[in-house]
Scaffold this active site. Structure first.
Site, PDB file in Angstrom:
ATOM      1  N   ASP A 159      -7.654   9.038 -10.064  1.00  0.00           N
ATOM      2  CA  ASP A 159      -6.460   8.433  -9.482  1.00  0.00           C
ATOM      3  C   ASP A 159      -6.562   8.552  -7.967  1.00  0.00           C
ATOM      4  O   ASP A 159      -6.613   9.667  -7.428  1.00  0.00           O
ATOM      5  CB  ASP A 159      -5.224   9.164 -10.015  1.00  0.00           C
ATOM      6  CG  ASP A 159      -3.938   8.621  -9.413  1.00  0.00           C
ATOM      7  OD1 ASP A 159      -3.744   7.396  -9.482  1.00  0.00           O
ATOM      8  OD2 ASP A 159      -3.145   9.402  -8.871  1.00  0.00           O
TER       9      ASP A 159
ATOM     10  N   THR B  97      -3.588   2.575  -6.609  1.00  0.00           N
ATOM     11  CA  THR B  97      -3.779   3.422  -5.427  1.00  0.00           C
ATOM     12  C   THR B  97      -5.237   3.437  -4.963  1.00  0.00           C
ATOM     13  O   THR B  97      -5.499   3.607  -3.783  1.00  0.00           O
ATOM     14  CB  THR B  97      -3.341   4.865  -5.741  1.00  0.00           C
ATOM     15  OG1 THR B  97      -3.954   5.271  -6.964  1.00  0.00           O
ATOM     16  CG2 THR B  97      -1.841   4.950  -5.902  1.00  0.00           C
ATOM     17  N   THR B  98      -6.173   3.266  -5.892  1.00  0.00           N
ATOM     18  CA  THR B  98      -7.596   3.222  -5.508  1.00  0.00           C
ATOM     19  C   THR B  98      -7.919   1.861  -4.888  1.00  0.00           C
ATOM     20  O   THR B  98      -8.553   1.784  -3.837  1.00  0.00           O
ATOM     21  CB  THR B  98      -8.494   3.452  -6.745  1.00  0.00           C
ATOM     22  OG1 THR B  98      -8.022   4.605  -7.436  1.00  0.00           O
ATOM     23  CG2 THR B  98      -9.926   3.643  -6.356  1.00  0.00           C
TER      24      THR B  98
ATOM     25  N   ASP C 248       1.394   6.489 -14.299  1.00  0.00           N
ATOM     26  CA  ASP C 248       0.995   5.134 -13.866  1.00  0.00           C
ATOM     27  C   ASP C 248       1.489   4.087 -14.862  1.00  0.00           C
ATOM     28  O   ASP C 248       2.009   3.036 -14.476  1.00  0.00           O
ATOM     29  CB  ASP C 248      -0.537   5.037 -13.739  1.00  0.00           C
ATOM     30  CG  ASP C 248      -1.041   5.714 -12.462  1.00  0.00           C
ATOM     31  OD1 ASP C 248      -0.214   6.385 -11.816  1.00  0.00           O
ATOM     32  OD2 ASP C 248      -2.221   5.587 -12.131  1.00  0.00           O
TER      33      ASP C 248
END
Length: 535
Positions: free
Chosen positions: A69, A102-103, A400
């Site tokens: 994550d 987020t990545t 998530d």
């Protein structure tokens, strides 16, 4: 920093303790900042997609975290460089706002910085690059709006929500159970969602984990789970139709607020004091029984004498329950939190169908289930796993998935994943570049190239030939004019993301592009860096 003038009136800058500081100006400052941003993006690039690798991070106290994550990796990393900290903030803001992607947002920002470096080498002014990026991001966001598809769902037909949550979970370590976990996440969100107002309060969903068992044992409880047991081992372990008194006052005789001293010089006086205390406990227990309580949940502890008395009076009790859990229990059971014994009335009791204690494995680990509550607006996701790291990573994955389901309830539009949306935007931005006459069109084309870096990273992480795969999918999208073709990461045999059921939320994708562009613009506008020199 101060401005001074020499005897000829020429200005010069004096830095405080300047022998301990370094200063970078102009193009050198921009190049150094871009290099720092790219370094952070390079770390996360290999974690993108369903075949992305995990990172293992060791905390200062020896705790180990294994995750892919993006937000968690950057949170745990000890970052000194100020520009690298901006990238950490970027990932964090995507996590707060959307909860997923987020990545991807950091990889996107890194690609934009890489392209900006090439434009700087061509001699294009950084402000013109920043303006070009701004124009391109508007084109990309508008194009996403056009290619997005709306889907309908209700409390009974939630398959599209499950499919979108499965896309999120497929890039996590828990992907072998993605179907069951996605269903749990969607059911949890729908249980607490207000579908009329299209609002979801994720605070009502409690995620609890317990080491032991296997990932498949993860379950959704329509009620509250607390990591406590009954205060006395002989109290009943199963209470049906429970009336719960929720107390935040201590279960003990009151202590005077002022300093006090009790002189006991005879046995009679001691006996009187003991009887007085016992009578006080008796009255407290009786008060709870009189209002109709069949279970007491207390924020504070109580001593063994009170515990013994509660057991003899057949009033089960739970002690040392945290404030957040008390609030959730109050919401779920429709009870009121009582701060003083005098205020305890039958209307303030919470109601639950079943309160049961469950033990796990061969250990003495016990937990309390409060189920079939009067107001089922609070639910618990109970995760099982082989070790602590697995449970922590599953918690992050479930978070998530919950965020994705919430975003879809707020906005029903989806775009197709697997890099399909990025490739479609790249083609649209490239086509729009010719309409701008200035130098900005170079920056707009660079933006289109940067968008291609996400599908390229997906292909690379899946063990495919990145350039070959990307060009094949791109030509397919142009030829058939269909924006659903992406990278076949799972080797299914088709590039059509509709068939593979790979969906992403529209607002998540738009937010990624806008946030990455904003951060890159900010980095490009810095032309003077004064920092403490390294020893």
């Amino acid at each position: 920093m101060a401005l001074a003038f020499d005897e000829f009136g020429r200005p010069f800058i004096i830095l405080r303790e300047q022998d301990q500081k370094t200063r970078l100006r102009g193009i050198d400052a921009q190049k150094a900042n871009i290099a720092a941003g790219k370094a952070v993006a390079r770390i996360l690039r290999s974690s993108l997609g369903p075949k992305g690798m995990d990172k293992m991070l060791q905390g200062p106290d020896g705790d180990i975290t294994i995750t892919n994550d993006g937000a968690t990796i950057l949170e745990q990393m000890d970052v000194d460089n100020q520009i690298a900290k901006l990238m950490v903030e970027l990932s964090r803001s995507q996590d707060y706002e959307i909860g997923d992607g987020t990545t991807g947002v950091v990889v996107m920002a890194g690609a934009l910085l890489e392209q900006a470096e090439r434009q700087l080498d061509r001699g294009i002014h950084p402000i013109r690059i920043a303006e070009g990026y701004e124009m391109a991001s508007r084109v990309a966001v508008d194009h996403l709006e056009r290619i997005a598809q709306k889907f309908e769902f209700d409390a009974n037909n939630f398959e599209p929500l499950v499919q979108t949550c499965m896309t999120t979970l497929s890039s996590k370590i828990v992907n072998r159970c993605k179907r069951s976990l996605a269903e749990i996440a969607v059911k949890a969100v729908l249980a607490v969602a207000d579908l009329e107002r299209r609002d979801v309060n994720l605070d009502l969903i409690k995620v609890e984990g317990k080491v032991g068992g296997k990932l498949e044992d993860t379950e959704l409880i329509y009620g509250i789970l607390i990591d406590k047991d009954m205060s006395h081992p002989q109290m009943p372990k199963h209470i049906e139709d429970a009336h719960i008194a929720i107390l935040t006052c201590p279960f003990e005789p009151p202590k005077p607020k002022t300093k006090h001293k009790v002189d006991i010089d005879t046995v009679e006086k001691f006996e009187t004091l003991r009887k007085q205390e016992q009578q006080y406990f008796d009255e407290m227990v009786q008060k709870c029984k009189d209002v109709g309580a069949t279970l007491v949940i207390c924020q504070w502890g109580f001593d063994d004498e009170a515990n013994h008395l509660l057991m003899h009076r057949n009033l089960p009790a739970v002690r040392w329950v945290g404030g957040v859990e008390l609030e959730l229990i109050a919401i779920a059971t429709g009870g009121r939190i009582v701060p003083r014994f005098q205020e305890l009335t039958p209307e303030k009791l919470g109601k639950a169908g079943v309160v049961r204690e469950k033990s796990f494995g061969t250990t003495k680990e016990r937990m309390l289930y409060i189920e079939h509550c009067a107001n089922s607006k609070a639910v618990t996701v109970f995760i099982r796993g082989g070790n602590k790291m697995m449970i922590e990573e599953t918690k992050r994955s479930i978070h998530d998935a919950l965020c994705v389901a919430r975003n879809l309830i707020r906005n029903k539009s989806i775009v197709y994943g697997g890099g399909a949306a990025e490739i479609a935007c790249s083609l649209a931005v490239d086509a729009a570049a010719d309409k701008y006459p200035g130098v900005e069109q170079y920056a707009i084309r660079a933006f289109a190239e940067a968008l291609d870096s996400v599908p390229m990273a997906l292909a690379e992480n899946s063990g495919l030939q990145p350039i070959e795969t990307l060009s094949a999918v791109k030509s397919q999208q142009i030829k058939e004019n269909i924006p659903f073709y992406g990278i076949d990461c799972n080797d299914v045999g088709t590039n059509d993301m509709r068939e593979q059921n790979v969906f992403e939320t529209l607002i998540g994708k738009q937010q990624q592009i806008l946030l990455a562009t904003q951060v890159v613009k900010m980095i490009l506008k810095i032309d003077d860096v004064i920092s403490n020199s390294e020893y």
